[in-house]
Motif scaffolding. Structure first.
Motif, PDB file in Angstrom:
ATOM      1  N   MET A  42       0.820  -1.187   0.000  1.00 28.52           N
ATOM      2  CA  MET A  42       0.000   0.000   0.000  1.00 28.52           C
ATOM      3  C   MET A  42       0.869   1.257   0.000  1.00 28.52           C
ATOM      4  N   THR A  43       1.927   1.226   0.770  1.00 31.91           N
ATOM      5  CA  THR A  43       2.821   2.377   0.825  1.00 31.91           C
ATOM      6  C   THR A  43       3.460   2.637  -0.534  1.00 31.91           C
ATOM      7  N   GLU A  44       3.829   1.575  -1.215  1.00 28.05           N
ATOM      8  CA  GLU A  44       4.447   1.723  -2.534  1.00 28.05           C
ATOM      9  C   GLU A  44       3.461   2.313  -3.547  1.00 28.05           C
ATOM     10  N   ALA A  45       2.203   1.921  -3.463  1.00 30.05           N
ATOM     11  CA  ALA A  45       1.176   2.454  -4.370  1.00 30.05           C
ATOM     12  C   ALA A  45       0.977   3.954  -4.145  1.00 30.05           C
ATOM     13  N   ILE A  46       0.935   4.354  -2.888  1.00 28.89           N
ATOM     14  CA  ILE A  46       0.795   5.780  -2.576  1.00 28.89           C
ATOM     15  C   ILE A  46       2.027   6.549  -3.026  1.00 28.89           C
ATOM     16  N   ARG A  47       3.198   5.972  -2.849  1.00 22.21           N
ATOM     17  CA  ARG A  47       4.437   6.618  -3.284  1.00 22.21           C
ATOM     18  C   ARG A  47       4.432   6.835  -4.800  1.00 22.21           C
ATOM     19  N   LYS A  48       3.965   5.833  -5.553  1.00 19.44           N
ATOM     20  CA  LYS A  48       3.886   5.963  -7.012  1.00 19.44           C
ATOM     21  C   LYS A  48       2.847   6.996  -7.422  1.00 19.44           C
ATOM     22  N   LEU A  49       1.733   7.042  -6.701  1.00 18.80           N
ATOM     23  CA  LEU A  49       0.705   8.038  -6.988  1.00 18.80           C
ATOM     24  C   LEU A  49       1.245   9.447  -6.777  1.00 18.80           C
ATOM     25  N   PHE A  50       1.926   9.665  -5.673  1.00 15.43           N
ATOM     26  CA  PHE A  50       2.480  10.993  -5.403  1.00 15.43           C
ATOM     27  C   PHE A  50       3.602  11.355  -6.362  1.00 15.43           C
ATOM     28  N   ALA A  51       4.253  10.371  -6.940  1.00 15.32           N
ATOM     29  CA  ALA A  51       5.317  10.645  -7.900  1.00 15.32           C
ATOM     30  C   ALA A  51       4.776  11.278  -9.176  1.00 15.32           C
ATOM     31  N   VAL A  52       3.549  10.936  -9.557  1.00 19.57           N
ATOM     32  CA  VAL A  52       2.949  11.495 -10.767  1.00 19.57           C
ATOM     33  C   VAL A  52       1.896  12.560 -10.458  1.00 19.57           C
ATOM     34  N   MET A  53       1.818  13.012  -9.212  1.00 16.95           N
ATOM     35  CA  MET A  53       0.799  13.965  -8.815  1.00 16.95           C
ATOM     36  C   MET A  53       0.864  15.292  -9.576  1.00 16.95           C
ATOM     37  N   PRO A  54       2.022  15.861  -9.878  1.00  8.92           N
ATOM     38  CA  PRO A  54       2.014  17.099 -10.664  1.00  8.92           C
ATOM     39  C   PRO A  54       1.362  16.922 -12.035  1.00  8.92           C
ATOM     40  N   PHE A  55       1.610  15.797 -12.681  1.00  6.44           N
ATOM     41  CA  PHE A  55       0.983  15.541 -13.979  1.00  6.44           C
ATOM     42  C   PHE A  55      -0.533  15.409 -13.827  1.00  6.44           C
ATOM     43  N   LEU A  56      -0.976  14.682 -12.812  1.00  5.01           N
ATOM     44  CA  LEU A  56      -2.412  14.524 -12.578  1.00  5.01           C
ATOM     45  C   LEU A  56      -3.067  15.859 -12.224  1.00  5.01           C
ATOM     46  N   PHE A  57      -2.368  16.702 -11.490  1.00  6.49           N
ATOM     47  CA  PHE A  57      -2.885  18.029 -11.166  1.00  6.49           C
ATOM     48  C   PHE A  57      -3.024  18.871 -12.430  1.00  6.49           C
ATOM     49  N   GLY A  58      -2.058  18.754 -13.333  1.00  6.10           N
ATOM     50  CA  GLY A  58      -2.126  19.476 -14.596  1.00  6.10           C
ATOM     51  C   GLY A  58      -3.312  19.042 -15.437  1.00  6.10           C
ATOM     52  N   ILE A  59      -3.575  17.739 -15.476  1.00  3.08           N
ATOM     53  CA  ILE A  59      -4.693  17.210 -16.250  1.00  3.08           C
ATOM     54  C   ILE A  59      -6.029  17.477 -15.548  1.00  3.08           C
ATOM     55  N   GLY A  60      -6.066  17.276 -14.252  1.00  7.85           N
ATOM     56  CA  GLY A  60      -7.326  17.340 -13.519  1.00  7.85           C
ATOM     57  C   GLY A  60      -7.757  18.715 -13.072  1.00  7.85           C
ATOM     58  N   PHE A  61      -6.833  19.654 -12.928  1.00  7.12           N
ATOM     59  CA  PHE A  61      -7.197  20.986 -12.447  1.00  7.12           C
ATOM     60  C   PHE A  61      -6.848  22.088 -13.442  1.00  7.12           C
ATOM     61  N   ILE A  62      -5.619  22.091 -13.911  1.00  5.09           N
ATOM     62  CA  ILE A  62      -5.190  23.171 -14.797  1.00  5.09           C
ATOM     63  C   ILE A  62      -5.911  23.115 -16.140  1.00  5.09           C
ATOM     64  N   ALA A  63      -6.152  21.921 -16.671  1.00  3.02           N
ATOM     65  CA  ALA A  63      -6.825  21.792 -17.970  1.00  3.02           C
ATOM     66  C   ALA A  63      -8.247  22.354 -17.947  1.00  3.02           C
ATOM     67  N   PRO A  64      -9.109  21.942 -17.012  1.00  3.32           N
ATOM     68  CA  PRO A  64     -10.453  22.527 -16.998  1.00  3.32           C
ATOM     69  C   PRO A  64     -10.454  24.011 -16.646  1.00  3.32           C
ATOM     70  N   LEU A  65      -9.532  24.411 -15.784  1.00  2.00           N
ATOM     71  CA  LEU A  65      -9.433  25.832 -15.445  1.00  2.00           C
ATOM     72  C   LEU A  65      -9.070  26.655 -16.673  1.00  2.00           C
ATOM     73  N   THR A  66      -8.133  26.169 -17.461  1.00  5.44           N
ATOM     74  CA  THR A  66      -7.745  26.857 -18.695  1.00  5.44           C
ATOM     75  C   THR A  66      -8.929  26.954 -19.654  1.00  5.44           C
TER      76      THR A  66
END
Length: 64
Positions: free
Chosen positions: A1-25
């Protein structure tokens, strides 16, 4: 479980760009009446812009 969360946080900037910045733009472009370049829809342009910015943040480790 810890490894899955670590991998998720590793790609969090990309997900933030897709999930927040894209619709905001897209919403800001619609609010200001700006058309997307190259005949793209606003959300497509937002996804390209947000994804590229998130990928840059992921690679460099910072947003600017």
């Amino acid at each position: 479980m810890t490894e899955a969360i670590r991998k998720l946080f590793a790609v969090m900037p990309f997900l933030f760009g897709i999930g927040f910045i894209a619709p905001l733009t897209a919403q800001l472009m619609a609010y200001w009446g700006v058309d997307a370049p190259l005949g793209l829809s606003r959300i497509t342009f937002g996804l390209i812009f947000g994804g590229a910015w998130g990928l840059y943040a992921n690679i460099k480790g910072r947003w600017l």
